[in-house]
Design an enzyme around this catalytic site. Structure first.
Site: not given
Ligand SMILES: NC(=O)c1ccc[n+]([C@@H]2O[C@H](COP(=O)([O-])OP(=O)(O)OC[C@H]3O[C@@H](n4cnc5c(N)ncnc54)[C@H](O)[C@@H]3O)[C@@H](O)[C@H]2O)c1
Length: 312
Positions: A141, A144, A209
């Site tokens: 992991r 990330y 959890t």
């Molecule tokens: N959804 C959650 O629960 C959650 C929790 C913690 C953090 N986040 C953060 O929020 C952000 C969005 O998450 P999400 O759930 O919408 O994920 P997602 O996978 O649905 O969306 C991520 C987007 O980033 C784009 N992407 C990835 N690498 C790229 C690159 N090199 N250049 C351009 N675009 C790129 C993907 O194509 C996608 O459009 C992320 O940074 C993630 O780490 C999300």
């Protein structure tokens, strides 16, 4: 205001685009569609204040004058970041530096979508922003977790050395419509299995959890933090804490499914507990989530039903 949302075709990014457009801003969405989908932004096709550019942010770019850069690009689900380990490290490091450079060049504000994964398998519970975390730096992991920890470090450095007006949200598990059905996250897994008549897979004994934030609450917190004067990381999530088994039961109840629960071995470094301490966001922003888990699952049901039928 002309704002850039990287990863804007993804789950959270697309909801953020909606919220920013609702505030009358012009939104430029840049994503490489690695894990995002055009369907997530299809409803914005005819919106004159919305523009989509296919762009990998790991390659230098410049879209002209911007007022705000929201950096949301990154694979985010365990299935995606384990499969695309190198891309995940690149977008958290090189991609973040490129986005910070664009913000610096245009004197734009910068917002980093960081994560509760920065806390790793936490020894402090609930997690406050002052906790430095318990992350295995070389486990599966880590691609990330460490890329986001680097992204936070880079963001703070641009703030300290280049005086960029930066903001960092540590986002906890978020769910709702547009969450990819096959992305291996807890809610999408359970919804897909319950609605598809399959057994629900619980890893470990199900006593670990998690807390789950409905997407509209999460985006409201993000937008509020983006408008604040706070530069240090701030937890944005729902502090309601559920065991994974309780979550599975809630999904079974809401979907009316008669699927059984199947237990499987716990993946390496899976956090045993996760719950945000949101005192800081409450005090600073007057924000707190409003939608409890069962209500949020109800509100997501129609989306998941359609998604299960379309992918079947
Ligand atoms: N959804 C959650 O629960 C959650 C929790 C913690 C953090 N986040 C953060 O929020 C952000 C969005 O998450 P999400 O759930 O919408 O994920 P997602 O996978 O649905 O969306 C991520 C987007 O980033 C784009 N992407 C990835 N690498 C790229 C690159 N090199 N250049 C351009 N675009 C790129 C993907 O194509 C996608 O459009 C992320 O940074 C993630 O780490 C999300």
């Amino acid at each position: 205001m002309r704002v850039l949302v990287t990863g804007g075709a993804g789950f959270l990014g697309s909801h953020l685009c909606d919220a920013l457009l609702a505030q009358s801003q012009s939104v430029l969405c840049a994503a490489n569609l690695l894990t995002g989908r055009m369907e997530n932004i299809a409803h914005l096709r005819r919106e004159p204040r919305f523009e989509f550019r296919e762009q990998d942010v790991c390659h230098p770019f410049d879209f002209g004058k911007l007022d705000y850069v929201f950096h949301f690009a990154s694979p985010a689900s365990p299935v995606d970041y384990l499969e695309r380990a190198i891309e995940t490290l690149q977008v958290g490091s090189v991609g973040t530096m490129n986005c910070l450079e664009v913000a610096r060049k245009h004197n734009a504000k910068f917002f980093l979508a960081s994560t509760s994964e920065c806390y790793g398998d936490p020894l402090e519970h609930p997690q406050r922003e002052t906790y430095w975390g318990h992350v295995n730096p070389i486990g599966p992991r880590s691609v990330y977790d460490e890329s986001k920890r680097f992204a936070e470090a880079a963001t703070m450095a641009y703030h300290r050395y280049h005086k960029v007006d930066t903001h960092i949200a540590r986002i906890f598990n978020t769910y709702g419509p547009r969450l990819q059905i096959n992305d291996g996250r807890v809610i999408s897994n359970f919804m897909r299995q319950a609605l598809g008549g399959e057994e629900l897979t619980v890893y470990g004994d199900g006593s670990q959890t998690r807390s789950f934030c409905y997407v509209s609450d999460e985006v409201a917190g993000i937008v509020s933090l983006a408008g604040s004067e706070e530069h240090l990381p701030t937890n944005i999530g729902n502090p309601g804490e559920f065991t994974i088994t309780e979550c599975a039961q809630a999904v079974l109840e809401v979907t009316g499914s008669s699927s059984k629960i199947r237990f499987e071995p716990l993946p390496q470094d899976d956090p045993k507990q996760r719950r945000p301490d949101i005192s800081k966001a409450r005090q600073l922003l007057g924000w707190e989530p409003k939608i409890d888990l069962r209500t949020g699952l109800q509100m997501s049901l129609e989306y998941f039903r359609t998604a299960v039928h379309t992918t079947a």
